[in-house]
Design an enzyme around this catalytic site. Structure first.
Site, mmCIF file in Angstrom:
data_model
loop_
_atom_site.group_PDB
_atom_site.id
_atom_site.type_symbol
_atom_site.label_atom_id
_atom_site.label_comp_id
_atom_site.label_asym_id
_atom_site.label_seq_id
_atom_site.Cartn_x
_atom_site.Cartn_y
_atom_site.Cartn_z
ATOM 1 N N ARG A 47 0.859 -1.187 0.000
ATOM 2 C CA ARG A 47 0.000 0.000 0.000
ATOM 3 C C ARG A 47 0.896 1.238 0.000
ATOM 4 O O ARG A 47 2.091 1.156 0.178
ATOM 5 C CB ARG A 47 -0.945 0.000 1.212
ATOM 6 C CG ARG A 47 -0.311 -0.496 2.465
ATOM 7 C CD ARG A 47 -0.487 0.357 3.681
ATOM 8 N NE ARG A 47 -0.455 1.785 3.492
ATOM 9 C CZ ARG A 47 0.648 2.525 3.559
ATOM 10 N NH1 ARG A 47 1.844 1.962 3.757
ATOM 11 N NH2 ARG A 47 0.587 3.824 3.399
ATOM 12 N N ALA A 49 0.605 4.957 -2.447
ATOM 13 C CA ALA A 49 0.427 5.160 -3.888
ATOM 14 C C ALA A 49 1.671 4.837 -4.720
ATOM 15 O O ALA A 49 1.587 4.092 -5.697
ATOM 16 C CB ALA A 49 -0.058 6.592 -4.156
ATOM 17 N N ARG A 90 -7.402 -1.343 -7.392
ATOM 18 C CA ARG A 90 -7.823 -0.259 -6.506
ATOM 19 C C ARG A 90 -8.097 0.970 -7.369
ATOM 20 O O ARG A 90 -7.294 1.291 -8.241
ATOM 21 C CB ARG A 90 -6.778 0.053 -5.438
ATOM 22 C CG ARG A 90 -6.534 -1.103 -4.469
ATOM 23 C CD ARG A 90 -5.746 -0.640 -3.251
ATOM 24 N NE ARG A 90 -6.544 0.209 -2.387
ATOM 25 C CZ ARG A 90 -6.066 0.807 -1.289
ATOM 26 N NH1 ARG A 90 -4.793 0.674 -0.962
ATOM 27 N NH2 ARG A 90 -6.851 1.561 -0.543
ATOM 28 N N GLN A 195 -3.026 2.366 9.876
ATOM 29 C CA GLN A 195 -1.731 2.511 9.208
ATOM 30 C C GLN A 195 -0.782 3.403 10.005
ATOM 31 O O GLN A 195 0.430 3.218 9.969
ATOM 32 C CB GLN A 195 -1.918 3.085 7.794
ATOM 33 C CG GLN A 195 -2.630 2.160 6.836
ATOM 34 C CD GLN A 195 -4.111 2.492 6.724
ATOM 35 O OE1 GLN A 195 -4.728 2.928 7.693
ATOM 36 N NE2 GLN A 195 -4.676 2.296 5.544
ATOM 37 N N ASP A 236 -3.071 10.310 -2.678
ATOM 38 C CA ASP A 236 -3.317 9.226 -3.619
ATOM 39 C C ASP A 236 -3.727 9.741 -4.989
ATOM 40 O O ASP A 236 -3.543 9.051 -5.983
ATOM 41 C CB ASP A 236 -4.398 8.295 -3.063
ATOM 42 C CG ASP A 236 -3.872 7.464 -1.915
ATOM 43 O OD1 ASP A 236 -3.415 6.339 -2.170
ATOM 44 O OD2 ASP A 236 -3.882 7.947 -0.772
ATOM 45 N N ASN A 246 -6.823 11.671 -0.234
ATOM 46 C CA ASN A 246 -5.884 10.963 0.645
ATOM 47 C C ASN A 246 -6.694 10.128 1.625
ATOM 48 O O ASN A 246 -7.927 10.116 1.588
ATOM 49 C CB ASN A 246 -4.973 11.966 1.366
ATOM 50 C CG ASN A 246 -3.800 11.278 2.060
ATOM 51 O OD1 ASN A 246 -3.091 10.483 1.441
ATOM 52 N ND2 ASN A 246 -3.597 11.557 3.323
ATOM 53 N N LYS A 247 -6.007 9.420 2.483
ATOM 54 C CA LYS A 247 -6.657 8.511 3.427
ATOM 55 C C LYS A 247 -7.805 9.194 4.166
ATOM 56 O O LYS A 247 -7.706 10.356 4.542
ATOM 57 C CB LYS A 247 -5.628 7.986 4.423
ATOM 58 C CG LYS A 247 -6.175 6.969 5.419
ATOM 59 C CD LYS A 247 -6.820 5.768 4.735
ATOM 60 C CE LYS A 247 -5.856 5.054 3.810
ATOM 61 N NZ LYS A 247 -6.519 3.949 3.079
#
Length: 348
Positions: A47, A49, A90, A195, A236, A246-247
């Site tokens: 994981r 990007a 993804r 994460q 990302d 992003n996350k």
């Protein structure tokens, strides 16, 4: 800097650090076929990007090595199909599409199967090698924003194990350590897959960098009561106007940073910019399994028969972003104007 290389190309197979097992166990999983790579990307074994893009590039190499026909037209047709297959792993991280499209173009320019296979392999290796230099340059530009003794706040994991080395958002920390500077980090745990707790805190502690772990819900209190020099996160996908995916949780953090007058920065390579999308409203947002929220280590922790919404990313609008730290420097508003002349420059 952590000495763990998350991606290792061995000539006929790929080794990926299984990030699902961290921080307790450092396990490398062998990828012998393109299907292995697809599964590893989809399941978050790999994981981040840039790392996803590199792994996917090698996925096409693995497929090409097993291709038997000597027909160039058949090879090109199947190569495109395999590109599309990997693209389905993804949907949000644009580096995945950027890397496999770059490998695809390299292969399609050749005329024989032998040369196409060689071009695909060489392009994947080049992408892999370039990433370390790109991350180093991102770190150097990011470090200009900080001074000895500063503390940054970061979300998710945009470090060395999400790239080839150094990372993006964490690159300034690793370079500061190499230069003998003391810059510390506060890392959010990053629900629901943790994460930040499992990866960022592990990576920074392993590198000898001062890191403090907090829950996501503590961010407002920390920004209010602690002296935070900047919030720096990865990305990302960055679109034409600077809106950034992003996350999940990044959007809230950006609003909090603005409320408490803390500059909010994105750190990402130019390969993360998607010029085909005008604004963040059109970024596809991946939704993941409800069990990431309802279960912990295989055990249900939430009531049964409840509805779950589990988007993996959110989009931060450009007006909340102080700057985008790239390998070519720090890009600031107006983003559409300042991003439009930038292009990724391979082999530099």
């Amino acid at each position: 800097m952590t000495n763990v290389s998350p991606i290792e190309w061995k000539g006929d197979h790929l080794l990926l650090l299984d990030q699902r097992q961290l921080p307790h166990t450092e396990v490398f999983i062998k990828q012998a076929a393109i299907e292995d790579v697809w599964n590893s990307i989809a399941a978050l074994a790999v994981r981040g990007a840039p790392a996803i893009g590199i792994a996917a590039a090698y996925g096409l190499v693995l497929w090409s090595q097993q291709f038997q026909s000597e027909s160039p037209s058949t090879f090109k047709t199947e190569l495109t199909k395999q590109r599309n297959y990997l693209a389905s792993a993804r949907p949000t991280a644009v580096n995945l599409f950027w890397a496999i499209d770059r490998v695809l173009r390299a292969g399609l320019t050749e005329t024989s199967v032998v040369k196409m296979k060689e071009a695909i392999r060489n392009e994947a290796v080049t992408i892999h090698r370039e990433d370390e230099l790109i991350c180093q340059r991102i770190g150097e530009h990011g470090l200009k924003l900080l001074k000895d003794g500063d503390t940054i706040l970061t979300h998710c994991n945009a470090g060395g194990i999400a790239t080839t080395k150094y990372g993006t958002a964490l690159a300034p920390l690793h370079l500061a350590k190499e230069k003998g500077l003391s810059i510390s980090a506060i890392a959010t745990e990053t629900r629901p897959v943790l994460q930040g707790a499992r990866l960022t805190a592990w990576e920074l502690e392993r590198a000898g960098i001062d890191v403090t772990l907090i829950t996501d819900s503590m961010a407002a209190h920390v920004l209010k009561t602690r002296k935070i020099a900047a919030v720096i996160v990865g990305a990302d996908r960055i679109v034409e106007n600077g809106d950034t995916a992003n996350k999940i949780g990044t959007l809230g953090l950006a609003h909090l940073a603005k409320a408490y007058n803390v500059p909010f920065f994105i750190a990402a390579p130019l390969s993360t910019i998607d010029y085909s999308i005008a604004s963040g409203e059109d970024i596809p947002i991946e939704e993941r399994s409800s069990e990431e929220i309802t279960h912990w280590q295989g055990e249900r922790v939430a009531a049964s028969n409840i509805n779950v919404f589990n988007p993996a990313f959110d989009v931060t609008p450009n007006e909340l972003i102080e700057g985008i730290i790239t390998e070519h420097g720090i890009i600031r508003s107006p983003y559409k104007e300042n991003l439009e002349h930038l292009t990724y420059q391979p082999n530099y």
